[in-house]
Design an enzyme around this catalytic site. Structure first.
Site, mmCIF file in Angstrom:
data_model
loop_
_atom_site.group_PDB
_atom_site.id
_atom_site.type_symbol
_atom_site.label_atom_id
_atom_site.label_comp_id
_atom_site.label_asym_id
_atom_site.label_seq_id
_atom_site.Cartn_x
_atom_site.Cartn_y
_atom_site.Cartn_z
ATOM 1 N N GLU A 1 1.935 3.533 4.368
ATOM 2 C CA GLU A 1 0.754 3.958 3.606
ATOM 3 C C GLU A 1 -0.171 2.872 3.732
ATOM 4 O O GLU A 1 0.061 1.558 3.346
ATOM 5 C CB GLU A 1 1.014 4.414 2.325
ATOM 6 N N GLU B 1 -9.179 2.196 -3.168
ATOM 7 C CA GLU B 1 -8.516 2.871 -4.345
ATOM 8 C C GLU B 1 -9.273 2.413 -5.857
ATOM 9 O O GLU B 1 -9.706 1.156 -5.535
ATOM 10 C CB GLU B 1 -7.066 2.816 -4.678
#
Length: 540
Positions: free
Chosen positions: A144, A149
């Protein structure tokens, strides 16, 4: 004002294409969100709360993802994602999550998005990527890459990778600060060597993935894109009374760039001075079922592979059947059939070089010459091979049997593999193997050997009556066209690669179009009314 902002954004984008220091990249995919609906040819909605297999999406998140216009829409040049506090399908919040899985995936490139985010306790927007093999390997084995974020109301934004490290979950992360409530440019540059994170063009984090270092093999495969606005979860914590009842994430655009592919070609001629090593695979004999028993690295001499080094030359390699398991264990029924006196195991001795990642991503050719071949071919098989092992999949050879060939009884040999098969993250090997039962040392002379040397790549053969060349070839090296002149009456020509495979042929043409050939060295065989001539040339 919003429309003008979008126009300004596009103009700046076009200007950047002309003056950006990353002009080595070319735009290959984008979504400018300029329509009035989400482009279904590019995006797929994820619906639900993750149940039953991944309730809370693996993070104890509180939202239920929908495709409703109240949670996601495209309007006035932007993608809008709305997280709302409301009762829906058993959840207290709704939001949206989209992905390009099944629509678009890619390996390596520059990925960027211009995003404006909400803040509030429990609010968790993200722009990220997952390995396209997630359905077969699961997470985190698929890898990932979190491009961006953000959680809660803090000023930090995070860049992170998640992956599997020797059967243990691992991650690497770094943060930097900005005003997330204003549009910012979030970028990742990802290639075979490293992943870099940028905020508004300024580097703030990088991680090396060269040659799968520190178990980062996951990042040498295709990935797809995701966008979502989560609510709650293990990391941000639950929303509270201060959390807005509606939070909005705006995305101006998403763009993917890649570097233009450059066709390269690598050719390795046999050299005894290379870093040769051996591996022995032991199986039961065919009479005993042929089952695999074990495999391990062996010393070259134990595998009966003998290097003969000569200063200033390529030297030679002598390959023989294995004798030491017989001689060391002559009275052991495991290794020697006590009734017949023959070896009791099938031995496959591979002698090879592992050149690392140097030759990946390009056509590869391994050449050499069989100086002598006295091996008993009725009892033993001898092969030349190029293998590409996948560390992320049990070190299987992704080439299968396509890179393994019988050694010829004499003369030159060549094994070529196309660049498409030699992707980053694989482990390349080239070399030889001999397979047969472990042999009695008393039979060493009778069973024979094979001696390998280098191919003479500078010799042109079959010149007419050993005279000087009667053909003039130019330019050499050549790009797209090869021109020749001769006083002889030409009937035809053939162009052969280093394997001896005919890749192009024709009649009496003075100019030859070679644009379709891969970069590398080729031989051209001229056939005249009264003879033949072979010359070589290099395709750039």
């Amino acid at each position: 004002m919003i429309i003008m902002s979008k126009i300004t954004s596009v103009l700046l984008f076009l200007l950047a294409l002309s003056f950006n220091s990353s002009a080595q990249y070319s735009l290959v995919w984008s979504d400018e969100f300029s329509g009035n609906a989400l482009d279904s040819s590019k995006w797929v909605y994820e619906i639900g709360d993750g149940c039953p297999n991944l309730c809370g999406w693996g993070n104890n998140e509180a939202q239920y993802y929908t495709s409703r216009p109240t949670n996601i829409n495209v309007d006035t040049g932007y993608l809008h994602i709305f997280a709302r506090e409301e009762q829906y399908q058993g959840s207290n919040y709704t939001s949206a999550r989209i992905k390009t899985e099944g629509r678009y995936s890619f390996q390596y490139g520059k990925i960027e998005a211009r995003i404006k985010m909400p803040v509030g306790q429990g609010i968790w927007p993200a722009f990220w990527m997952l390995g396209s093999n997630i359905t077969t390997l699961s997470w985190p084995q698929c890898g990932e890459i979190d491009i961006m974020e953000h959680i809660n109301s803090e000023p930090d934004i995070y860049g992170t990778i998640h992956y599997n490290n020797n059967s243990t979950y691992n991650f690497n992360s770094q943060s930097t600060t900005c005003d997330v409530t204003q549009f910012q440019l979030y970028t990742v540059e990802w290639d075979e060597n490293e992943i870099k994170w940028f905020l508004n063009g300024v580097l703030f984090y990088q991680v090396s993935i060269a040659n799968g270092i520190n178990s980062t093999e996951e990042f040498h495969h295709p990935f797809f894109l995701l966008l979502n606005l989560a609510v709650g979860g293990n990391w941000p914590g639950n929303p509270n009374a201060s959390t807005p009842s509606t939070s909005t994430m705006l995305v101006d655009y998403i763009r993917v760039y890649q570097k233009p592919s450059v066709q390269r070609s690598n050719s390795v001629n046999f050299d005894a001075n290379s870093a040769w090593t051996s591996y022995m695979s032991v199986s039961e004999t065919p009479a005993n079922g042929g089952a695999y028993v074990f495999g391990s690295s062996w010393a070259l001499l134990d595998a009966k592979s003998t290097l003969d080094l000569h200063a200033g030359t390529a030297g030679s390699l002598t390959l023989q059947p294995n004798f030491n398991t017989y001689s060391d264990n002559a009275n052991d029924a495991y290794w020697v059939n006590q009734t017949t006196g023959l070896g009791n195991k099938e031995m496959e001795a591979s002698t090879f070089v592992e050149p690392g990642a140097t030759y990946l991503g390009a056509d590869f050719t391994f050449t050499g010459n069989v100086i002598s071949y006295t091996l008993d071919s009725n009892a033993y098989t001898a092969k030349v091979f190029v293998k590409a092992l996948d560390p992320a999949n049990g070190y299987i050879d992704v080439l299968g049997a396509t890179g393994v060939f019988d050694l010829p009884p004499s003369g030159d040999f060549s094994v070529s593999i196309d660049s498409a098969s030699l992707t980053a993250g694989l482990l390349l090997q080239y070399g030889f193997l001999i397979r047969g039962i472990n042999a009695n040392p008393l039979d060493e002379a009778a069973l024979g050997s094979i001696v390998i040397g280098a191919m003479n790549t500078t010799t042109s053969t079959n010149k007419i009556k050993d005279q000087a060349s009667v053909v003039s070839v130019y330019p050499n090296p050549a790009n797209d066209f090869l021109t020749f002149s001769t006083d002889q009456e030409l009937k035809s020509f053939k162009i052969l690669d280093l394997r001896g495979v005919v890749v192009l042929e024709g009649g009496n043409a003075r100019t030859i179009n070679i644009s379709s050939l891969h970069v590398g060295t080729y031989f051209i065989e001229w056939t005249f009314v009264d003879g033949k001539e072979t010359d070589s040339f290099i395709k750039q």
